[in-house]
Write an enzyme that holds these catalytic residues in place. Structure first.
Site, PDB file in Angstrom:
ATOM      1  N   LYS A 165      40.772  38.343  41.490  1.00  0.00           N
ATOM      2  CA  LYS A 165      40.956  38.697  42.831  1.00  0.00           C
ATOM      3  C   LYS A 165      42.425  40.497  43.034  1.00  0.00           C
ATOM      4  CE  LYS A 165      41.641  38.638  47.601  1.00  0.00           C
ATOM      5  NZ  LYS A 165      40.330  38.847  48.339  1.00  0.00           N
ATOM      6  N   THR A 166      41.525  41.082  43.835  1.00  0.00           N
ATOM      7  CA  THR A 166      43.043  42.338  43.957  1.00  0.00           C
ATOM      8  C   THR A 166      44.592  41.162  44.476  1.00  0.00           C
ATOM      9  OG1 THR A 166      41.046  43.366  45.166  1.00  0.00           O
ATOM     10  CG2 THR A 166      43.839  44.100  45.481  1.00  0.00           C
TER      11      THR A 166
ATOM     12  N   ASN B 154      33.738  39.603  56.104  1.00  0.00           N
ATOM     13  CA  ASN B 154      34.606  38.404  55.302  1.00  0.00           C
ATOM     14  C   ASN B 154      35.816  39.388  56.438  1.00  0.00           C
ATOM     15  OD1 ASN B 154      37.155  40.246  53.322  1.00  0.00           O
ATOM     16  ND2 ASN B 154      34.639  40.576  52.645  1.00  0.00           N
TER      17      ASN B 154
ATOM     18  N   MET C  57      39.621  38.437  54.489  1.00  0.00           N
ATOM     19  CA  MET C  57      40.804  37.857  54.113  1.00  0.00           C
ATOM     20  C   MET C  57      42.199  37.529  54.256  1.00  0.00           C
ATOM     21  SD  MET C  57      38.169  35.649  52.803  1.00  0.00           S
ATOM     22  CE  MET C  57      38.666  34.384  51.728  1.00  0.00           C
TER      23      MET C  57
ATOM     24  N   LEU D  10      44.009  39.843  51.847  1.00  0.00           N
ATOM     25  CA  LEU D  10      44.249  39.733  50.408  1.00  0.00           C
ATOM     26  C   LEU D  10      44.581  38.603  49.990  1.00  0.00           C
ATOM     27  CD1 LEU D  10      45.716  43.970  50.345  1.00  0.00           C
ATOM     28  CD2 LEU D  10      43.314  42.567  49.158  1.00  0.00           C
TER      29      LEU D  10
ATOM     30  N   CYS E 139      40.490  48.372  50.943  1.00  0.00           N
ATOM     31  CA  CYS E 139      40.873  46.976  51.335  1.00  0.00           C
ATOM     32  C   CYS E 139      40.572  47.331  52.998  1.00  0.00           C
ATOM     33  CB  CYS E 139      42.182  45.836  51.002  1.00  0.00           C
ATOM     34  SG  CYS E 139      41.919  44.084  52.308  1.00  0.00           S
TER      35      CYS E 139
ATOM     36  N   GLY F 223      26.765  42.254  50.908  1.00  0.00           N
ATOM     37  CA  GLY F 223      25.142  42.224  51.538  1.00  0.00           C
ATOM     38  C   GLY F 223      24.186  42.570  51.852  1.00  0.00           C
TER      39      GLY F 223
ATOM     40  N   GLY G  54      27.449  46.405  45.977  1.00  0.00           N
ATOM     41  CA  GLY G  54      26.776  45.828  47.316  1.00  0.00           C
ATOM     42  C   GLY G  54      25.486  45.590  47.454  1.00  0.00           C
TER      43      GLY G  54
ATOM     44  N   THR H 121      28.575  39.128  47.465  1.00  0.00           N
ATOM     45  CA  THR H 121      28.027  38.441  48.390  1.00  0.00           C
ATOM     46  C   THR H 121      27.568  37.255  47.493  1.00  0.00           C
ATOM     47  OG1 THR H 121      28.135  39.046  50.528  1.00  0.00           O
ATOM     48  CG2 THR H 121      26.846  37.934  51.261  1.00  0.00           C
TER      49      THR H 121
HETATM   50  C1  SIN Z   1      40.237  40.901  51.676  1.00  0.00           C
HETATM   51  O1  SIN Z   1      40.845  39.906  51.012  1.00  0.00           O
HETATM   52  O2  SIN Z   1      40.463  40.988  52.841  1.00  0.00           O
HETATM   53  C2  SIN Z   1      39.463  41.525  50.736  1.00  0.00           C
HETATM   54  C3  SIN Z   1      39.789  42.258  49.767  1.00  0.00           C
HETATM   55  C4  SIN Z   1      39.438  43.773  49.710  1.00  0.00           C
HETATM   56  O3  SIN Z   1      37.740  43.435  50.628  1.00  0.00           O
HETATM   57  O4  SIN Z   1      39.729  44.911  49.245  1.00  0.00           O
END
Ligand code: SIN
Length: 311
Positions: free
Chosen positions: A45-46, A69, A71, A73, A131, A220, A248, A271
Site C-alpha cells: 500500500k502506498t 474509491n 481511500m 492513503l 493519488c 475496473g 487498469g 478492482t
Molecule cells: C488512496 O489511498 O486514496 C488510493 C491511492 C491511490 O490512488 O494512489
C-alpha cells in the site's frame, strides 16, 4: 513450455501478474496472501512518512462496471512496509517486491526515500505521483514542472531501482510532454494507470462513498481503454530501458494479454482482485497461457508491444 515470466530492471518474476497498490496490501497478512498466491510479486500500500487513517468510510464501493474509491492513503507508515519487504528479501525462496511510497509533501517524500536509500532494502520502489484522493493535494504527475523537480532531486541521492505510478493522461500532447520528462531520468519503470480521478457514481439519488461528497477514483471495466492507451503511448515514447507496468481493467487473461500487447512488462490487478480475492491470479494466469498457446506464443517477448495498426 509456455511461460508468463518477466523481468523489471534486474529483477526476475515467475509470473507477470500481481496486485495493484491499494488492494490486498495494507497489512502483512494481506501481503502474505498475495505472496502465497500465483502472483509473481506484490506491491505494498502506498506509504507515507507517518501512519494515516485515511478518509472517512464508506470510502470504497463496487459498481456494475468496476469500482470507485476515495481511500485517502490510509497506511501503516513506510517503516512497516520497508521492514516487511526487507525481512522477506532475506528469505531464500522469496519473490521480488515493490515498495510503494509518497510523502504528504516534497520534503516528506525525500525524507522517506533517503531512509530507503540508506536501508538494507535492495528491491524496487514505486513512487506514487498520482493519488487523486487526498483533499487539497492534486495528482502530482499532472504538473510536469513539479514532477521534473521532484525526480531531479530524487535521482541526485536515490541510486536504487525506482519507478513511478502515473495518473491517466488523455491528450496526445500530454503523452509527449510527460514522456519527455520521464526520458531524462534513469527510471526503471512507469506504471500506467492509477484510477481515473474524481469520478462520481450515483445510486438512486445519492453518492456511494462518503469522502469529497462522493468524488473518487474509478477502476475496473470503465478504465481499460484509457489504461491500454497510456501503456501503449508510453511504450511508443519512452526509452527502452524504462519498462511499462500495465494497470487498469484487468479481470481476465484476455485483458492481461491486451496490456502486454500494448507494451506492458508486468500487469497489475486492482478492482477484480478486490472482488475475487487472490485465487484470481491462478485463473488469469491460466487464461493468459491458453491465449498464448492458441496463438503459438511461448513467452511474453513473443508479443509484447506487437499491437497491430490498420494501414
Ligand atoms: C488512496 O489511498 O486514496 C488510493 C491511492 C491511490 O490512488 O494512489
Amino acid at each position: 513450455m509456455i511461460s508468463t515470466a518477466t523481468k523489471i530492471a534486474d529483477f526476475n518474476f515467475g509470473n507477470c501478474l500481481m496486485n495493484a497498490a491499494g488492494v490486498y496490501c495494507m497489512t502483512r497478512e494481506e501481503l502474505a496472501e498475495i505472496e502465497a498466491s500465483a502472483a509473481g510479486s506484490f506491491v505494498t500500500k502506498t506509504a507515507t512518512l507517518e501512519a494515516r487513517t485515511g478518509n472517512p468510510e464508506p470510502r470504497y464501493a463496487d459498481t456494475h462496471l468496476g469500482s470507485i474509491n476515495s481511500m485517502g492513503l490510509p497506511n501503516k507508515g513506510f517503516n512497516y512496509y520497508l521492514d516487511y519487504v526487507t525481512e522477506l528479501q532475506k528469505q531464500a525462496d522469496t519473490k521480488n517486491h515493490f515498495l510503494s511510497l509518497v510523502g504528504m509533501s516534497q520534503k516528506e517524500t525525500h525524507t522517506i526515500l533517503k531512509q530507503v536509500q540508506a536501508s538494507d532494502y535492495q528491491g524496487l520502489v514505486e513512487l506514487n505521483l498520482s493519488c487523486p484522493n487526498v483533499p487539497g493535494k492534486p495528482q502530482i504527475a499532472y504538473d510536469f514542472e513539479t514532477t521534473e523537480e521532484i525526480l531531479s532531486q530524487v535521482f541526485s541521492y536515490y541510486k536504487k531501482p525506482l519507478g513511478v505510478k502515473l495518473p491517466p493522461y488523455f491528450d496526445i500532447v500530454h503523452f509527449d510532454q510527460a514522456a519527455a520528462v520521464f526520458n531524462t531520468f534513469p527510471l526503471a519503470f512507469v506504471n500506467c494507470i492509477n484510477s481515473i480521478g474524481n469520478g462520481l457514481v450515483v445510486d438512486d439519488e445519492a453518492v456511494v462513498i462518503k469522502p469529497k461528497n462522493g468524488f473518487g477514483g474509478i477502476g475496473g471495466d470503465y478504465v481499460k481503454p484509457t489504461a491500454l492507451a497510456n501503456v501503449h503511448a508510453f511504450y511508443q515514447r519512452l526509452n527502452p530501458s524504462i519498462q511499462i507496468i500495465g494497470t487498469g481493467g484487468v479481470k481476465s487473461g484476455r485483458d492481461a494479454f491486451e496490456h502486454i500487447l500494448c507494451g506492458a512488462s508486468m500487469v497489475q490487478i486492482g478492482t477484480a482482485l478486490h472482488q475475487e480475492g487472490p485465487a484470481i491470479f491462478e485463473r488469469i494466469t491460466k487464461e493468459l497461457k491458453d491465449i498464448m498457446a492458441d496463438k503459438g506464443y511461448e513467452t511474453l517477448e513473443d508479443f509484447r508491444g506487437q499491437l497491430k495498426y490498420m494501414n
